[in-house]
Design a protein around this motif. Structure first.
Motif, PDB file in Angstrom:
ATOM      1  N   GLU A 171      28.319  52.029  44.939  1.00  0.00           N
ATOM      2  CA  GLU A 171      29.462  52.456  45.731  1.00  0.00           C
ATOM      3  C   GLU A 171      30.636  51.537  45.431  1.00  0.00           C
ATOM      4  O   GLU A 171      30.563  50.329  45.635  1.00  0.00           O
ATOM      5  CB  GLU A 171      29.107  52.438  47.224  1.00  0.00           C
ATOM      6  CG  GLU A 171      28.051  53.487  47.561  1.00  0.00           C
ATOM      7  CD  GLU A 171      27.712  53.484  49.042  1.00  0.00           C
ATOM      8  OE1 GLU A 171      28.410  52.784  49.797  1.00  0.00           O
ATOM      9  OE2 GLU A 171      26.749  54.166  49.410  1.00  0.00           O
ATOM     10  N   VAL A 172      31.705  52.167  44.949  1.00  0.00           N
ATOM     11  CA  VAL A 172      32.838  51.400  44.426  1.00  0.00           C
ATOM     12  C   VAL A 172      34.088  51.661  45.250  1.00  0.00           C
ATOM     13  O   VAL A 172      34.373  52.809  45.612  1.00  0.00           O
ATOM     14  CB  VAL A 172      33.099  51.783  42.950  1.00  0.00           C
ATOM     15  CG1 VAL A 172      34.356  51.089  42.432  1.00  0.00           C
ATOM     16  CG2 VAL A 172      31.894  51.416  42.104  1.00  0.00           C
ATOM     17  N   THR A 173      34.827  50.621  45.562  1.00  0.00           N
ATOM     18  CA  THR A 173      36.129  50.742  46.215  1.00  0.00           C
ATOM     19  C   THR A 173      37.153  49.964  45.412  1.00  0.00           C
ATOM     20  O   THR A 173      36.928  48.802  45.078  1.00  0.00           O
ATOM     21  CB  THR A 173      36.082  50.181  47.654  1.00  0.00           C
ATOM     22  OG1 THR A 173      35.026  50.830  48.363  1.00  0.00           O
ATOM     23  CG2 THR A 173      37.400  50.423  48.365  1.00  0.00           C
ATOM     24  N   LEU A 174      38.263  50.658  45.067  1.00  0.00           N
ATOM     25  CA  LEU A 174      39.333  49.995  44.326  1.00  0.00           C
ATOM     26  C   LEU A 174      40.366  49.498  45.327  1.00  0.00           C
ATOM     27  O   LEU A 174      40.891  50.286  46.130  1.00  0.00           O
ATOM     28  CB  LEU A 174      39.982  50.979  43.349  1.00  0.00           C
ATOM     29  CG  LEU A 174      39.044  51.638  42.331  1.00  0.00           C
ATOM     30  CD1 LEU A 174      39.805  52.650  41.491  1.00  0.00           C
ATOM     31  CD2 LEU A 174      38.400  50.590  41.438  1.00  0.00           C
ATOM     32  N   LYS A 175      40.662  48.240  45.275  1.00  0.00           N
ATOM     33  CA  LYS A 175      41.653  47.669  46.190  1.00  0.00           C
ATOM     34  C   LYS A 175      42.782  47.041  45.387  1.00  0.00           C
ATOM     35  O   LYS A 175      42.533  46.188  44.519  1.00  0.00           O
ATOM     36  CB  LYS A 175      41.010  46.625  47.099  1.00  0.00           C
ATOM     37  CG  LYS A 175      40.086  47.254  48.134  1.00  0.00           C
ATOM     38  CD  LYS A 175      39.821  46.318  49.284  1.00  0.00           C
ATOM     39  CE  LYS A 175      39.121  47.055  50.424  1.00  0.00           C
ATOM     40  NZ  LYS A 175      38.784  46.163  51.533  1.00  0.00           N
ATOM     41  N   THR A 176      44.006  47.495  45.660  1.00  0.00           N
ATOM     42  CA  THR A 176      45.166  46.949  44.966  1.00  0.00           C
ATOM     43  C   THR A 176      45.935  46.044  45.911  1.00  0.00           C
ATOM     44  O   THR A 176      45.878  46.205  47.133  1.00  0.00           O
ATOM     45  CB  THR A 176      46.086  48.082  44.474  1.00  0.00           C
ATOM     46  OG1 THR A 176      46.365  48.945  45.581  1.00  0.00           O
ATOM     47  CG2 THR A 176      45.427  48.882  43.372  1.00  0.00           C
ATOM     48  N   ASP A 177      46.665  45.108  45.318  1.00  0.00           N
ATOM     49  CA  ASP A 177      47.432  44.176  46.158  1.00  0.00           C
ATOM     50  C   ASP A 177      48.759  44.776  46.606  1.00  0.00           C
ATOM     51  O   ASP A 177      49.498  44.157  47.351  1.00  0.00           O
ATOM     52  CB  ASP A 177      47.650  42.845  45.428  1.00  0.00           C
ATOM     53  CG  ASP A 177      48.427  43.023  44.136  1.00  0.00           C
ATOM     54  OD1 ASP A 177      48.613  44.184  43.712  1.00  0.00           O
ATOM     55  OD2 ASP A 177      48.836  42.003  43.550  1.00  0.00           O
TER      56      ASP A 177
END
Lengths: 250, 480
Positions: free
Chosen positions: B35-41
Motif C-alpha cells: 500500500e503506497v501513498t505519495l506525499k509531496t511537500d
C-alpha cells in the motif's frame, strides 16, 4: 466380430481425432487488379461533374476535366494502363466534343485521374451534352466497385461516371445542400452575381473547403451588391423567370 | 460385455459429476499488496516566470522493496483539451525550469513500483504567472503616444509594459479602450483600441499580434469603438456598425463579417446574456435589436400583446447608457428627444414581455450630459461622473446624489467596476470601483470599495496610486 470392431475402430477414431488437430498452413488472399472512380465524400463532384464553359474565360476553347480513380489491391512495381470507355447509348456527346487521354496507374501508385479533354463547340451554348464514362477491362485491371455511396468516414466508388458539358450557367451540384444557406434559391441571374462578386465559381465545403465565416461574408457581400444595384437602377433585379432576386443574409 | 461397458461409462460419468462438485481450493498464493501513498511537500503551487519548479516527494509504503520506484513528472494545461504534455523530470524529486505560458496547469506525478509494475499517481495544481498576469491595466498618454502600465494585486506598479515588449514601439495617441478581457476555450484575448486602429496583444506580455485590417474579411474605414467577447460570440463596433463572428465554428479562417444591412448606428454599450444573445440599441430607429453574430444580422423585437410599460422595438428616446443589472435584468437610461427628461427602463430581453419597470428620474444632476457610467450588478444603482464628482443614481428613489467629490479642477478620465472573471468568490467582485483622474498634471488611480447599500465604504477611497501620465483608460485583467 464385435470385439474386432471395437479394438480396431477405437484406435482409428483416436488417430483421426489427433489428426484433426494438425495446424494448417496459412494461404494469402489474392485478387485480380481492379480500378474504380473514387468518391470523396466532401467533394461536391463526387457523383458526377457538370462542366460549364460559361464560367470560364471566353478565350478558353478546350479544357481538361480530372476525375479521380483508385485501385483495389496492392500497388504494382510497373505502370499499368486503365481502359476508360464511353457508354454510347447513354451519352449525347459525340467524339468531336471530347478526347479521353490515356490513363495510367504508375508503379507504386494507388490513385490517378482520368483526364477528359472537352472542347467548346457552338452547340454547347444551347445544349447540355452528356457523357457517361465506364471502366472497362484492360490487360492490367478489371472494373472495380460497381457502385457504392460515400460516407463521412469512408469514400465510395463506381465503375461509371457521368459528365455533363455546356456553355451556359448551370446550377452547381452543391447549391441545394450547401450554397442555399448563404445565397438562397438558385437562379442563373443570381449565380452570375455570386460569380461577379466573389470571383469564384465553386464553393466547396468540408475539411478543406470554405468556412462558415467566409461563406457568410460571400453571402453578405452579394446582398450588399444587390442592394446597391437596385438602388442605382431604381428597380429590383429579376431573374430569368421574372422573380425578384434576393439574398437571405441581410 | 455390453453390461461391463455400461458400468464403466456410468462410473466415469459419476466421477465427472462428483468432480464438478469438488471445491476448488486453487493453487493460489495470496499476498498482501504494497500500500503506497505519495506525499509531496507542496500541494497548490504558484510561480511567477521566470522560475523553476521544485517538488519533493516521499513515499509511504507497507512493503518496501529494494527494486524501488520509477518516476515521471508531467505538466499539462488544465481545462479544455490538453494538446501538449511535457515530461519535466524522471527523478523522485522534481526540479525543472518552467517555460510554459502563463495559465493553470496540472502537474502529474506517476510513480511505478518496479517490482509489481503497479503505478500510483498524484495530481497537483500549478498556476504559472507573470508579473502581468493580473491587475489593473492603465493606458497612459504622454508626448503624443500611449503606453500601458499595470497595478498588480499586491499594489506593485509596472510601467511602460507595451513599449518594453514591443522594442520601444508605443501605442497611438488617443488610445482609449481596452475592452473587458475574457478567457474563452483556454485562450485570453486582449484588444487595444485607438482612434484609427485596433490591435490584439498576447495575454502574457502584451506583444502585438495583429492590426485592424487582419480582423476583417473586408476591412471598413477604421473608426473602432468597442469589442465585446461573450461565450462564442464576438462583436465589434466600428463607426456605429456591427462586425461580428461566431467562434462556435469548425477550424479555419474566421474573421469579422460585414455589418448587418440597413441604416443603423449602434450605441456602444454591451447587453448580453446566454438566453438573449447580444441586444443592441440603434440610435437611428431608437429601438433595441437582436444580433445574430453568426449570420451578422439584426432582427427587431416582436411587439408584445396588450399594453406594456414600453416596447423594445419602439423606445423613441436617446440612450444615455445601458448595462446588465442583476442578471437577467438590464437597465437602460434615456433622455427624451427634447433633452429635458430622464428615464430608467428595466427589462429582460429574453422573455416575451420584456418590460419590468419604467422610472422617470426626478433629480440627477449632470446625468443628461454624463460620459462615464458604471452600473451596479446587484442593486438598482447607476454610478456616473459629472464634473469632479461621482454620483449614484438610485433608480427606485428616482434621484441621484454625489457619493464622492474630488478636489475642484480634477478631471475624471475613466471609471470601471472591478470584476474578477477568474475568481467569482473574490469578495470585491462587483463591489469595488476604480477611478482614474488627472489632477495638477498627474494621473492617479483610486479604489472605491462599495458598501452593501451602494455607497462608497466610509465615503472615501481605500487606495490611491499616483505618478501616472494622463490616463485614458483602465481595465482589470483577471488571471487566465
Amino acid at each position: 466380430m464385435v470385439n474386432y470392431i471395437k479394438h480396431i475402430s477405437l484406435p482409428v477414431f483416436l488417430l483421426l481425432l489427433f489428426t484433426a488437430c494438425k495446424k494448417s498452413e496459412l494461404t494469402s488472399y489474392t485478387q485480380p487488379g481492379m480500378v474504380y472512380f473514387y468518391k470523396d465524400h466532401y467533394d461536391p463532384d463526387k457523383d458526377s461533374i457538370v462542366y460549364s464553359f460559361a464560367i470560364k474565360s471566353n478565350a478558353l476553347q478546350a479544357d481538361t476535366i480530372k476525375i479521380p480513380l483508385r485501385i483495389m489491391g496492392a500497388a504494382a512495381d510497373y505502370d499499368r494502363s486503365v481502359n476508360i470507355q464511353v457508354v454510347t447509348d447513354s451519352s449525347t456527346a459525340t467524339p468531336d466534343h471530347y478526347t479521353i487521354l490515356p490513363t495510367v496507374i504508375k508503379a507504386g501508385e494507388y490513385t490517378t485521374n482520368v483526364s477528359l479533354l472537352v472542347y467548346r463547340k457552338p452547340d454547347l451554348k444551347s445544349n447540355e451534352l452528356r457523357l457517361l464514362l465506364e471502366v472497362a477491362a484492360s490487360d492490367d485491371f478489371q472494373p472495380g466497385i460497381y457502385n457504392s455511396a460515400s460516407g463521412a468516414s469512408m469514400g465510395g466508388g463506381s465503375v461509371r461516371f457521368p459528365v455533363r458539358i455546356n456553355d451556359y450557367l448551370t446550377k452547381p451540384l452543391n447549391w441545394d445542400t450547401f450554397m442555399v444557406f448563404y445565397f438562397g434559391s438558385y437562379s442563373q441571374v443570381k449565380y452570375k452575381i455570386v460569380i461577379d462578386v466573389t470571383g469564384r465559381t465553386e464553393f466547396s465545403t468540408g475539411a478543406t473547403g470554405l468556412t462558415p465565416s467566409e461563406m457568410t461574408y460571400f453571402g453578405k457581400a452579394c446582398s450588399y451588391y444587390l442592394e446597391e444595384y437596385n438602388r442605382t437602377n431604381g428597380t429590383k433585379l429579376t431573374d430569368e423567370t421574372g422573380q425578384e432576386v434576393t439574398f437571405p443574409l441581410l | 460385455m455390453t453390461k461391463r461397458y455400461i458400468n464403466i461409462y456410468i462410473f466415469c460419468l459419476a466421477a465427472l459429476v462428483l468432480a464438478a462438485c469438488y471445491k476448488d481450493k486453487g493453487n493460489y498464493d495470496y499476498q498482501a499488496i504494497n500500500e503506497v501513498t505519495l506525499k509531496t511537500d507542496r500541494e497548490a503551487i504558484s510561480l511567477i516566470l521566470p522560475d523553476s519548479l521544485k517538488v519533493n516527494v516521499t513515499i509511504e509504503q507497507t512493503i518496501p522493496d529494494p527494486a524501488g520506484f520509477s518516476f515521471e513528472w508531467v505538466l499539462y494545461l488544465a481545462g479544455g483539451t490538453p494538446l501538449e504534455r511535457r515530461v519535466l523530470d524522471t527523478t523522485q524529486n522534481l526540479k525543472a525550469r518552467i517555460t510554459e505560458l502563463p495559465g493553470s496547469y496540472y502537474l502529474m506525478l506517476y510513480a511505478k513500483d518496479r517490482k509489481t509494475g503497479v503505478e500510483y499517481q498524484k495530481r497537483l495544481v500549478v498556476s504559472v504567472l507573470t508579473a502581468y498576469s493580473e491587475g489593473w491595466m492603465v493606458v497612459e498618454e504622454n508626448n503624443g503616444a500611449c503606453d500601458i502600465s499595470m497595478i498588480s494585486p499586491v499594489d506593485t506598479i509596472f510601467r511602460n509594459i507595451y513599449s518594453t515588449t514591443n522594442n520601444g514601439q508605443k501605442l497611438p495617441a488617443g488610445t482609449f479602450r481596452i475592452p473587458e478581457i475574457k478567457t474563452h476555450n483556454g485562450d485570453q484575448k486582449i484588444y487595444i483600441i485607438s482612434p484609427a486602429d485596433m490591435i490584439q496583444v498576447t495575454y502574457s506580455d502584451f506583444k502585438k499580434l495583429s492590426t485592424f485590417n487582419e480582423f476583417f474579411w473586408e476591412p471598413p474605414v477604421p473608426k473602432p469603438q468597442e469589442y465585446f467577447v461573450n461565450g462564442t460570440e464576438d462583436m465589434m463596433l466600428n463607426n456605429g456598425k456591427i462586425h461580428s463572428r461566431s467562434l462556435n465554428a469548425p477550424s479555419g479562417a474566421n474573421k469579422l463579417n460585414l455589418p448587418p444591412s440597413g441604416n443603423h448606428f449602434i450605441a456602444p454599450y454591451e447587453l448580453y446574456s446566454v438566453a438573449s444573445g447580444y441586444v443592441v440599441f440603434d440610435t437611428v430607429s431608437q429601438s433595441f435589436l437582436k444580433l445574430n453574430a453568426s449570420s451578422s444580422s439584426l432582427t427587431p423585437f416582436p411587439t408584445p400583446s396588450g399594453t406594456r410599460l414600453f416596447y423594445l422595438n419602439n423606445i423613441g428616446k436617446k440612450l444615455l447608457y445601458a448595462e446588465l443589472n442583476a442578471s437577467p435584468k438590464c437597465y437602460a437610461y434615456f433622455k427624451n428627444n427634447d433633452n429635458d427628461s430622464l428615464f430608467a427602463y428595466g427589462f429582460n430581453p429574453a422573455v416575451t414581455n420584456p418590460d419590468l419597470d419604467k422610472t422617470e428620474i426626478l433629480s440627477a444632476p449632470g446625468l443628461i450630459d454624463a460620459r462615464l457610467f458604471v452600473g451596479s450588478r446587484t442593486l438598482p444603482h447607476l454610478y456616473y461622473v459629472s464634473g469632479h464628482q461621482i454620483y449614484k443614481l438610485d433608480v427606485p428613489a428616482k434621484t441621484a446624489a454625489p457619493v464622492y467629490s474630488f478636489p475642484a479642477g480634477t478631471e475624471i478620465r475613466a471609471m470601471k467596476m472591478y470584476r474578477n472573471l477568474k475568481l467569482s468568490t473574490d469578495s470585491y467582485n462587483n463591489k469595488l470601483i476604480a477611478v482614474a483622474t488627472h489632477e495638477n498634471g498627474e494621473g492617479k488611480v483610486y479604489y472605491f470599495p462599495i458598501s452593501p447599500t451602494g455607497s462608497f465604504v466610509n465615503n472615501t477611497y481605500s487606495k490611491v496610486f499616483t505618478g501616472f501620465n494622463k490616463i485614458n483608460e483602465i481595465t482589470f485583467k483577471s488571471l487566465k
